[in-house]
Design a protein around this motif. Structure first.
Motif, PDB file in Angstrom:
ATOM      1  N   UNK A 100     -55.822 -27.726  27.981  1.00 60.31           N
ATOM      2  CA  UNK A 100     -54.828 -28.481  28.738  1.00 60.31           C
ATOM      3  C   UNK A 100     -54.058 -29.443  27.831  1.00 60.31           C
ATOM      4  N   UNK A 101     -54.744 -30.013  26.849  1.00 60.71           N
ATOM      5  CA  UNK A 101     -54.090 -30.919  25.906  1.00 60.71           C
ATOM      6  C   UNK A 101     -53.034 -30.222  25.047  1.00 60.71           C
ATOM      7  N   UNK A 102     -53.182 -28.922  24.832  1.00 61.52           N
ATOM      8  CA  UNK A 102     -52.258 -28.176  23.984  1.00 61.52           C
ATOM      9  C   UNK A 102     -51.083 -27.569  24.744  1.00 61.52           C
ATOM     10  N   UNK A 103     -51.148 -27.606  26.057  1.00 65.39           N
ATOM     11  CA  UNK A 103     -50.045 -27.076  26.859  1.00 65.39           C
ATOM     12  C   UNK A 103     -48.920 -28.099  26.931  1.00 65.39           C
ATOM     13  N   UNK A 104     -47.706 -27.645  27.195  1.00 66.26           N
ATOM     14  CA  UNK A 104     -46.619 -28.601  27.384  1.00 66.26           C
ATOM     15  C   UNK A 104     -46.966 -29.585  28.504  1.00 66.26           C
ATOM     16  N   UNK A 105     -46.434 -30.806  28.401  1.00 65.79           N
ATOM     17  CA  UNK A 105     -46.743 -31.861  29.370  1.00 65.79           C
ATOM     18  C   UNK A 105     -46.563 -31.400  30.810  1.00 65.79           C
ATOM     19  N   UNK A 145     -64.958 -29.300  31.780  1.00 67.20           N
ATOM     20  CA  UNK A 145     -65.452 -28.912  30.451  1.00 67.20           C
ATOM     21  C   UNK A 145     -64.511 -29.324  29.325  1.00 67.20           C
ATOM     22  N   UNK A 146     -65.086 -29.519  28.162  1.00 67.03           N
ATOM     23  CA  UNK A 146     -64.331 -29.886  26.973  1.00 67.03           C
ATOM     24  C   UNK A 146     -63.383 -28.795  26.516  1.00 67.03           C
ATOM     25  N   UNK A 147     -63.780 -27.523  26.643  1.00 67.23           N
ATOM     26  CA  UNK A 147     -62.879 -26.451  26.215  1.00 67.23           C
ATOM     27  C   UNK A 147     -61.649 -26.399  27.119  1.00 67.23           C
ATOM     28  N   UNK A 148     -61.841 -26.670  28.401  1.00 65.28           N
ATOM     29  CA  UNK A 148     -60.695 -26.720  29.302  1.00 65.28           C
ATOM     30  C   UNK A 148     -59.790 -27.884  28.933  1.00 65.28           C
ATOM     31  N   UNK A 149     -60.390 -29.031  28.658  1.00 67.98           N
ATOM     32  CA  UNK A 149     -59.628 -30.211  28.239  1.00 67.98           C
ATOM     33  C   UNK A 149     -58.821 -29.909  26.978  1.00 67.98           C
ATOM     34  N   UNK A 150     -59.450 -29.241  26.013  1.00 68.91           N
ATOM     35  CA  UNK A 150     -58.757 -28.911  24.765  1.00 68.91           C
ATOM     36  C   UNK A 150     -57.536 -28.034  25.034  1.00 68.91           C
ATOM     37  N   UNK A 158     -50.811 -25.760  17.806  1.00 68.95           N
ATOM     38  CA  UNK A 158     -49.856 -25.334  18.830  1.00 68.95           C
ATOM     39  C   UNK A 158     -49.203 -23.998  18.506  1.00 68.95           C
ATOM     40  N   UNK A 159     -49.155 -23.640  17.232  1.00 68.49           N
ATOM     41  CA  UNK A 159     -48.485 -22.409  16.808  1.00 68.49           C
ATOM     42  C   UNK A 159     -49.425 -21.214  16.712  1.00 68.49           C
ATOM     43  N   UNK A 160     -50.713 -21.436  16.914  1.00 71.25           N
ATOM     44  CA  UNK A 160     -51.664 -20.326  16.850  1.00 71.25           C
ATOM     45  C   UNK A 160     -51.274 -19.293  17.923  1.00 71.25           C
ATOM     46  N   UNK A 161     -51.291 -18.006  17.576  1.00 71.43           N
ATOM     47  CA  UNK A 161     -50.883 -16.979  18.536  1.00 71.43           C
ATOM     48  C   UNK A 161     -51.625 -17.053  19.883  1.00 71.43           C
ATOM     49  N   UNK A 162     -52.892 -17.411  19.868  1.00 77.99           N
ATOM     50  CA  UNK A 162     -53.646 -17.499  21.122  1.00 77.99           C
ATOM     51  C   UNK A 162     -53.159 -18.662  21.990  1.00 77.99           C
ATOM     52  N   UNK A 163     -52.765 -19.761  21.368  1.00 82.17           N
ATOM     53  CA  UNK A 163     -52.242 -20.913  22.115  1.00 82.17           C
ATOM     54  C   UNK A 163     -50.847 -20.588  22.637  1.00 82.17           C
ATOM     55  N   UNK A 164     -50.037 -19.944  21.819  1.00 81.26           N
ATOM     56  CA  UNK A 164     -48.700 -19.524  22.247  1.00 81.26           C
ATOM     57  C   UNK A 164     -48.820 -18.580  23.441  1.00 81.26           C
ATOM     58  N   UNK A 165     -49.746 -17.622  23.351  1.00 85.42           N
ATOM     59  CA  UNK A 165     -49.946 -16.671  24.451  1.00 85.42           C
ATOM     60  C   UNK A 165     -50.411 -17.376  25.716  1.00 85.42           C
ATOM     61  N   UNK A 166     -51.362 -18.297  25.606  1.00 82.80           N
ATOM     62  CA  UNK A 166     -51.845 -19.039  26.780  1.00 82.80           C
ATOM     63  C   UNK A 166     -50.705 -19.841  27.407  1.00 82.80           C
TER      64      UNK A 166
END
Length: 184
Positions: A90-95, A83-88, A53-61
């Motif tokens: 969406x799972x990391x975004x806030x609820x 797709x699985x990458x989309x699922x991954x 969750x703290x990775x800069x790319x996830x924070x930016x997304x």
């Protein structure tokens, strides 16, 4: 006008899905919207698969989702689901990352057998994330998308007409969004 986050959930660099989504971005841009593209495949795999969750790319997304008034979500259909990458991602975004947002779901696939993936796989997830309005989406057959040598896309006429209507409905829903009305 609205800020639209345009998400391609394809893992492939030569994806018809990504090219179709970018093709539709042009229509939204021509209507005066600011379109911000996000290709999930460009987010490092270790961040997505490691749930960092703290990775800069996830924070930016996450920030891109927060700033958007509307979100276009395009995905290829694999095994009757998105797709699985989309699922991954969406799972990391806030609820409730989609709270107050207008969302346009799009999917591509090789057979009409997958057309219900939008309604039975993707739409429930988008709804659970708080989307204010999920407009009718569209499933496009792979055979209706032709990629030219220069990378541009041609869409079969009947499909192109339907997609234009869907994108215009999305744009109209954005304009009537309570969030934009309050800001305007």
């Amino acid at each position: 006008m609205a800020t639209v986050l345009s998400v391609s959930g394809s893992p492939s660099a030569t994806s018809r899905t990504a090219r179709l989504v970018r093709h539709l971005d042009q229509r939204l841009t021509a209507q005066g919207h600011e379109v911000v593209p996000l290709d999930v495949r460009t987010i490092p795999a270790e961040a997505l698969l490691g749930a960092d969750f703290r990775h800069p790319a996830i924070v930016e997304a996450t920030e891109l989702f927060a700033r958007a008034d509307g979100v276009v979500v395009g995905t290829p259909v694999y095994k009757a689901a998105y797709s699985g990458v989309l699922k991954a991602l969406l799972d990391l975004l806030p609820q409730y990352a989609l709270t107050g947002k207008t969302v346009l779901p799009l999917a591509t696939g090789g057979s009409t057998a997958h057309v219900l993936a939008l309604d039975y796989a993707l739409r429930p997830v988008l709804n659970s994330m708080g989307a204010a309005h999920i407009v009718p989406g569209w499933f496009t057959l792979d055979r209706d998308i032709t990629v030219r040598e220069d990378g541009s896309v041609t869409v079969a006429p009947a499909t192109a007409e339907a997609l234009e209507q869907i994108v215009d409905q999305f744009a109209a829903a954005l304009e009537s969004s309570p969030v934009l009305a309050a800001a305007g």
